[in-house]
Write a protein that holds these residues in place. Structure first.
Motif, PDB file in Angstrom:
ATOM      1  N   LYS A  90      32.308  -7.590 -51.943  1.00 57.31           N
ATOM      2  CA  LYS A  90      32.478  -8.367 -53.173  1.00 57.31           C
ATOM      3  C   LYS A  90      31.987  -9.805 -52.908  1.00 57.31           C
ATOM      4  CE  LYS A  90      36.227  -8.944 -56.477  1.00 57.31           C
ATOM      5  NZ  LYS A  90      37.679  -8.862 -56.619  1.00 57.31           N
ATOM      6  N   ILE A  91      32.172 -10.241 -51.657  1.00 55.97           N
ATOM      7  CA  ILE A  91      31.707 -11.588 -51.289  1.00 55.97           C
ATOM      8  C   ILE A  91      30.191 -11.564 -51.048  1.00 55.97           C
ATOM      9  CG2 ILE A  91      32.027 -13.510 -49.651  1.00 55.97           C
ATOM     10  CD1 ILE A  91      34.784 -12.267 -48.961  1.00 55.97           C
ATOM     11  N   MET A  92      29.708 -10.456 -50.432  1.00 55.76           N
ATOM     12  CA  MET A  92      28.266 -10.340 -50.130  1.00 55.76           C
ATOM     13  C   MET A  92      27.748  -9.031 -50.724  1.00 55.76           C
ATOM     14  SD  MET A  92      28.551 -11.445 -46.147  1.00 55.76           S
ATOM     15  CE  MET A  92      29.844 -10.257 -45.853  1.00 55.76           C
ATOM     16  N   PRO A  93      27.493  -8.996 -52.021  1.00 56.44           N
ATOM     17  CA  PRO A  93      27.098  -7.728 -52.669  1.00 56.44           C
ATOM     18  C   PRO A  93      25.752  -7.190 -52.161  1.00 56.44           C
ATOM     19  CG  PRO A  93      27.507  -9.451 -54.294  1.00 56.44           C
ATOM     20  CD  PRO A  93      27.569 -10.107 -52.977  1.00 56.44           C
ATOM     21  N   ASP A  94      24.899  -8.067 -51.639  1.00 56.55           N
ATOM     22  CA  ASP A  94      23.555  -7.610 -51.218  1.00 56.55           C
ATOM     23  C   ASP A  94      23.530  -6.949 -49.840  1.00 56.55           C
ATOM     24  OD1 ASP A  94      22.677  -8.623 -53.563  1.00 56.55           O
ATOM     25  OD2 ASP A  94      21.929 -10.507 -52.720  1.00 56.55           O
ATOM     26  N   LEU A  95      24.656  -6.971 -49.166  1.00 56.38           N
ATOM     27  CA  LEU A  95      24.693  -6.445 -47.799  1.00 56.38           C
ATOM     28  C   LEU A  95      24.649  -4.904 -47.810  1.00 56.38           C
ATOM     29  CD1 LEU A  95      25.002  -8.511 -45.522  1.00 56.38           C
ATOM     30  CD2 LEU A  95      27.362  -7.789 -45.269  1.00 56.38           C
ATOM     31  N   ASP A  96      23.820  -4.315 -46.906  1.00 55.81           N
ATOM     32  CA  ASP A  96      23.717  -2.855 -46.866  1.00 55.81           C
ATOM     33  C   ASP A  96      24.823  -2.227 -46.023  1.00 55.81           C
ATOM     34  OD1 ASP A  96      21.487  -2.701 -48.443  1.00 55.81           O
ATOM     35  OD2 ASP A  96      20.117  -3.027 -46.757  1.00 55.81           O
ATOM     36  N   ASP A  97      25.133  -2.892 -44.893  1.00 56.00           N
ATOM     37  CA  ASP A  97      26.151  -2.339 -43.995  1.00 56.00           C
ATOM     38  C   ASP A  97      26.980  -3.471 -43.378  1.00 56.00           C
ATOM     39  OD1 ASP A  97      24.696  -3.447 -41.834  1.00 56.00           O
ATOM     40  OD2 ASP A  97      23.335  -1.727 -41.896  1.00 56.00           O
ATOM     41  N   THR A  98      27.804  -3.115 -42.389  1.00 55.82           N
ATOM     42  CA  THR A  98      28.753  -4.107 -41.864  1.00 55.82           C
ATOM     43  C   THR A  98      28.270  -4.804 -40.587  1.00 55.82           C
ATOM     44  OG1 THR A  98      29.858  -2.332 -40.691  1.00 55.82           O
ATOM     45  CG2 THR A  98      30.793  -2.996 -42.815  1.00 55.82           C
ATOM     46  N   ARG A  99      26.988  -4.643 -40.252  1.00 56.73           N
ATOM     47  CA  ARG A  99      26.516  -5.249 -39.002  1.00 56.73           C
ATOM     48  C   ARG A  99      26.733  -6.760 -38.997  1.00 56.73           C
ATOM     49  NH1 ARG A  99      20.790  -2.389 -38.357  1.00 56.73           N
ATOM     50  NH2 ARG A  99      21.193  -2.198 -40.577  1.00 56.73           N
ATOM     51  N   PHE A 100      26.443  -7.390 -40.121  1.00 59.82           N
ATOM     52  CA  PHE A 100      26.610  -8.850 -40.188  1.00 59.82           C
ATOM     53  C   PHE A 100      28.087  -9.248 -40.016  1.00 59.82           C
ATOM     54  CE2 PHE A 100      27.560 -12.652 -42.715  1.00 59.82           C
ATOM     55  CZ  PHE A 100      26.801 -13.570 -42.011  1.00 59.82           C
ATOM     56  N   ILE A 101      28.970  -8.504 -40.687  1.00 64.60           N
ATOM     57  CA  ILE A 101      30.418  -8.779 -40.585  1.00 64.60           C
ATOM     58  C   ILE A 101      30.848  -8.618 -39.123  1.00 64.60           C
ATOM     59  CG2 ILE A 101      32.725  -8.069 -41.370  1.00 64.60           C
ATOM     60  CD1 ILE A 101      31.323  -6.857 -43.853  1.00 64.60           C
ATOM     61  N   HIS A 102      30.368  -7.554 -38.497  1.00 66.85           N
ATOM     62  CA  HIS A 102      30.686  -7.279 -37.104  1.00 66.85           C
ATOM     63  C   HIS A 102      30.221  -8.428 -36.201  1.00 66.85           C
ATOM     64  CE1 HIS A 102      30.152  -5.297 -33.155  1.00 66.85           C
ATOM     65  NE2 HIS A 102      31.314  -4.764 -33.477  1.00 66.85           N
ATOM     66  N   ASP A 103      28.989  -8.892 -36.429  1.00 66.76           N
ATOM     67  CA  ASP A 103      28.431  -9.989 -35.611  1.00 66.76           C
ATOM     68  C   ASP A 103      29.268 -11.268 -35.744  1.00 66.76           C
ATOM     69  OD1 ASP A 103      26.471  -8.295 -34.820  1.00 66.76           O
ATOM     70  OD2 ASP A 103      24.908  -9.131 -36.144  1.00 66.76           O
ATOM     71  N   VAL A 104      29.627 -11.575 -36.969  1.00 66.94           N
ATOM     72  CA  VAL A 104      30.417 -12.809 -37.203  1.00 66.94           C
ATOM     73  C   VAL A 104      31.768 -12.699 -36.484  1.00 66.94           C
ATOM     74  CG1 VAL A 104      31.594 -14.217 -38.945  1.00 66.94           C
ATOM     75  CG2 VAL A 104      29.314 -13.351 -39.407  1.00 66.94           C
ATOM     76  N   LEU A 105      32.428 -11.565 -36.657  1.00 65.59           N
ATOM     77  CA  LEU A 105      33.748 -11.384 -36.040  1.00 65.59           C
ATOM     78  C   LEU A 105      33.649 -11.394 -34.510  1.00 65.59           C
ATOM     79  CD1 LEU A 105      35.306  -8.701 -38.417  1.00 65.59           C
ATOM     80  CD2 LEU A 105      36.012 -11.083 -38.179  1.00 65.59           C
ATOM     81  N   THR A 106      32.569 -10.813 -33.983  1.00 65.90           N
ATOM     82  CA  THR A 106      32.401 -10.787 -32.528  1.00 65.90           C
ATOM     83  C   THR A 106      32.235 -12.205 -31.979  1.00 65.90           C
ATOM     84  OG1 THR A 106      31.278  -8.687 -32.812  1.00 65.90           O
ATOM     85  CG2 THR A 106      31.068  -9.690 -30.656  1.00 65.90           C
ATOM     86  N   SER A 107      31.516 -13.055 -32.714  1.00 65.30           N
ATOM     87  CA  SER A 107      31.310 -14.426 -32.203  1.00 65.30           C
ATOM     88  C   SER A 107      32.592 -15.252 -32.150  1.00 65.30           C
ATOM     89  CB  SER A 107      30.294 -15.199 -33.043  1.00 65.30           C
ATOM     90  OG  SER A 107      29.630 -14.413 -33.912  1.00 65.30           O
ATOM     91  N   VAL A 108      33.591 -14.850 -32.899  1.00 58.27           N
ATOM     92  CA  VAL A 108      34.846 -15.630 -32.877  1.00 58.27           C
ATOM     93  C   VAL A 108      36.033 -14.774 -32.433  1.00 58.27           C
ATOM     94  CG1 VAL A 108      34.153 -17.345 -34.605  1.00 58.27           C
ATOM     95  CG2 VAL A 108      35.185 -15.216 -35.367  1.00 58.27           C
ATOM     96  N   ASP A 109      35.751 -13.679 -31.713  1.00 62.73           N
ATOM     97  CA  ASP A 109      36.845 -12.741 -31.401  1.00 62.73           C
ATOM     98  C   ASP A 109      37.912 -13.327 -30.472  1.00 62.73           C
ATOM     99  OD1 ASP A 109      35.370 -12.728 -29.130  1.00 62.73           O
ATOM    100  OD2 ASP A 109      35.015 -10.556 -29.051  1.00 62.73           O
TER     101      ASP A 109
END
Lengths: 266, 154
Positions: free
Chosen positions: B109-128
């Protein structure tokens, strides 16, 4: 006839309830104002920004209005007093009317037109955008973070700008009384000092602080009444500003009554 | 994953109520404050709850923005951000909560153009290192967009 009386009663009760709600909210804010824990670096930062928006950004307009209105008022008052043979009361009129009534009133009007409406719209937009929900979710107290700094800046701005307005008017009075009425600086200062009353200045200070409190608190309250719809923003600003005007009138009347009581008993 | 909006909202409300002291919500219902810059939005949490000074809190926020290569948007405000930038800033704000439990509410809903969760995963990994756990709430029909098994169905 009965329906009309019922209608009046209903309106009266609604007005009484609204006043009670406003006063309850005012007491909640006042209580927080004296709570030291409410002031952290985030609140202080908002306070500094608000003082800048309310008091500093308005200065060019405010100074111009003070000089122009001051000159006009002093010119008119002086001419009338000479015409009536009452120029002896010039100092008393300057202190009693210009300093204690005119300066706070013009200052409050300018701040209300500029900052109260902006704050009302700002809070309403935050409500519609769900930004108040953000503060709630992150456990940031809305009263401490949003309301308190704005109200404090309103109080400080009205008190300080009223004094500045008075000083400018009295200074321009010195120039105009010398030019128009051939009055020496010594006579002018003596007339002012003879008319200055400590009690008047205290009442003026309290009046300015009270006005500063209410002309910011009322728009905040009406901003909070906005719903999720964008169309509720202009409605809340409209209602807020009408109530700010009513509050200014009520405070003016109450301060006049207090001043006359002080005059009578002290 | 939920089949109905009401079910998702109910579950989300419950977790928000139970974990309110360490909740770091990333949601369209908790947008960035529009009259604050990106930097101030992130720093606000540390200023308020950590009682840090403006400079200390902003230094921490700037450091994490640099980690996500977002230091160029530090002075920008919410309305001008791209969707992915907005999401990253919301995640950074969420992890500023002490012992954060990050809850991401309907990321697509925040990023409607996103195809999958790779970007979400990358962001979370950088601040895990900054949060304890993370929960993602979404609809059942978005299941296919979740890759790499990062999301456990609720």
């Amino acid at each position: 006839m009965t329906t009309a009386i019922e209608q009046i009663g209903r309106s009266g009760l609604r007005a009484a309830r609204a006043s009670q709600d406003t006063l309850t909210f005012a007491f909640r804010i006042l209580a927080r104002m004296f709570d030291v824990r409410a002031y952290n670096s985030a609140v202080r930062m908002v306070l500094i920004n608000q003082i800048y928006f309310t008091s500093v950004q308005i200065l060019p307009l405010f100074l111009a209005v003070a000089v122009i209105f001051g000159a006009i008022v002093i010119g008119i008052i002086g001419q009338y007093l000479i015409h009536l043979g009452l120029f002896y009361y010039f100092g008393q009129l300057l202190m009693g009317f210009v300093v204690t009534e005119f300066a706070p009133f013009i200052t409050v009007l300018l701040i209300a037109l500029r900052s109260s409406s902006a704050i009302n719209a700002e809070i309403a937009v935050m409500k519609v955008n769900k930004e108040l929900n953000t503060l709630y979710v992150f456990r940031i107290d809305v009263i401490n973070y949003l309301f308190l700094p704005r109200i404090l800046s309103g109080i400080l701005s009205i008190v300080l700008l009223s004094w500045l307005f008075s000083m400018i008017v009295l200074a321009s009075g010195l120039i105009f009384s010398a030019l128009l009425f051939d009055m020496s600086m010594n006579d002018y200062v003596t007339a002012l000092l003879a008319s200055a009353k400590f009690s008047d200045l205290i009442v003026m200070l309290i009046k300015c602080a009270t006005m500063g409190f209410f002309i910011i608190m009322i728009p905040i309250r009406y901003g909070m009444r906005a719903t999720d719809e964008l169309t509720s923003i202009p409605v809340s600003v409209l209602q807020g500003m009408v109530n700010v005007f009513i509050a200014i009138m009520i405070i003016e009347v109450v301060s006049l009554i207090v001043m006359s009581l002080i005059e009578k008993f002290i | 994953m939920y089949s109905k909006e009401e079910l998702l909202d109910k579950e989300l409300y419950e977790i928000m109520t139970q974990e309110k002291h360490r909740l770091g919500l990333v949601s369209m219902d908790a947008p960035l404050i529009s009259n604050l810059s990106v930097l101030s939005n992130i720093a606000l949490i540390k200023q308020y709850h950590g009682r840090l000074s403006v400079r200390e809190a902003e230094d921490i926020a700037r450091m994490h923005l640099e980690k996500l290569h977002l230091d160029n948007i530090a002075a920008k405000r919410n309305p001008v951000l791209l969707e992915m930038q907005r999401f990253s800033v919301m995640v950074l704000r969420a992890v500023m909560v002490e012992d954060a439990m990050v809850v991401i509410d309907r990321p697509f809903k925040i990023m409607p153009d996103l195809d999958d969760t790779r970007f979400i995963h990358d962001v979370l990994t950088s601040v895990d290192d900054l949060f304890q756990e993370c929960h993602v709430f979404d609809y059942l029909w978005n299941e296919k967009r979740y890759t790499g098994g990062m999301i456990h169905g609720a």
